[in-house]
Design a protein around this motif. Structure first.
Motif, short mmCIF file in Angstrom:
data_model
loop_
_atom_site.label_atom_id
_atom_site.label_comp_id
_atom_site.label_asym_id
_atom_site.label_seq_id
_atom_site.Cartn_x
_atom_site.Cartn_y
_atom_site.Cartn_z
N ARG A 9 0.70 -0.97 0.14
CA ARG A 9 -0.02 -0.06 0.03
C ARG A 9 0.83 1.13 -0.08
O ARG A 9 0.39 2.43 -0.11
CB ARG A 9 -0.86 -0.18 1.14
N THR A 10 2.24 1.04 0.22
CA THR A 10 3.11 2.52 0.34
C THR A 10 4.09 2.24 -1.05
O THR A 10 4.36 1.37 -1.58
CB THR A 10 3.89 2.10 1.52
N ARG A 11 3.99 3.61 -1.56
CA ARG A 11 5.00 3.77 -2.69
C ARG A 11 5.94 4.89 -2.32
O ARG A 11 5.65 5.79 -1.78
CB ARG A 11 4.23 4.00 -4.09
N THR A 12 7.14 4.70 -3.19
CA THR A 12 8.22 5.79 -2.94
C THR A 12 8.74 6.13 -4.40
O THR A 12 8.89 5.21 -4.88
CB THR A 12 9.28 5.28 -2.09
N ALA A 26 4.17 7.74 -0.37
CA ALA A 26 2.75 7.80 -0.05
C ALA A 26 2.16 6.53 0.23
O ALA A 26 2.48 5.36 -0.15
CB ALA A 26 2.01 8.31 -1.37
N ARG A 27 0.93 6.43 0.78
CA ARG A 27 0.31 5.32 1.32
C ARG A 27 -1.24 5.58 1.13
O ARG A 27 -1.62 6.57 1.66
CB ARG A 27 0.62 5.00 2.73
N ALA A 28 -1.90 4.49 0.54
CA ALA A 28 -3.22 4.52 0.65
C ALA A 28 -4.01 4.51 2.02
O ALA A 28 -3.47 3.72 2.93
CB ALA A 28 -3.74 3.38 -0.39
N SER A 137 1.96 4.30 8.08
CA SER A 137 1.08 3.21 8.79
C SER A 137 0.31 3.74 9.78
O SER A 137 -0.67 3.34 10.07
CB SER A 137 2.01 1.95 8.95
N ALA A 138 1.01 4.36 10.77
CA ALA A 138 0.35 4.69 11.92
C ALA A 138 -0.73 5.93 11.59
O ALA A 138 -1.83 5.86 12.23
CB ALA A 138 1.36 5.46 12.93
#
Length: 147
Positions: A9-12, A26-28, A137-138
């Motif tokens: 779910r996270t992209r860089t 970024a993260r959805a 994530s948090a």
């Protein structure tokens, strides 16, 4: 509830931002953009999602030109911060910590009650990306609890 793994779910990637080229992490988030924006702008939640922040002295909610201090986790030192750009409509803010330009923070609406939270990291601070991934994530957990 979060679907899928955090890694999926996270992209860089490097992007052009209003502050120039930055590493964007970024993260959805399975919550409306307003919920994630609330988490990012409420200083009372910063220590809950920011691994490098153990406490905040300043306003409960940031806005244009907001100032205060953050306690650096593990060091205990208080350092000043200033919000250097703030756009409530675009859901984006940046800051300087100890007068050094630091991360940008933004939320993009995706539709269907979802959004994407992102950090814009200066290229010279790319080593901070793993910290940002953990923070995202948090942030997602906190925003998703608001729904």
């Amino acid at each position: 509830m979060t679907r899928g793994s955090d890694a999926a779910r996270t992209r860089t990637r490097v992007e052009r931002t209003p502050d120039g080229r930055r590493v964007v992490v970024a993260r959805a988030v399975e919550a409306p953009a307003s919920a994630a924006w609330d988490v990012l702008t409420d200083t009372r939640t910063w220590s809950a999602w920011g691994p490098s922040v153990s406490a905040v002295r300043g306003p409960d909610r940031i806005g244009p030109g907001a100032t205060g201090e953050v306690r650096i986790a593990g060091l205990g030192a208080w350092v000043p911060f200033e919000v250097t750009a703030y756009d409530d409509e675009a859901m984006r803010w940046t800051w300087a910590v100890a007068r050094v330009p630091a991360t940008g923070h933004r939320v993009d609406a995706l539709g269907d009650g979802r959004c994407r939270a992102a950090f814009e990291v200066p290229l010279l601070a790319a080593a901070y990306v793993p910290v940002c991934r953990r923070a995202l994530s948090a942030i997602a957990r906190l925003a998703e609890r608001k729904v």
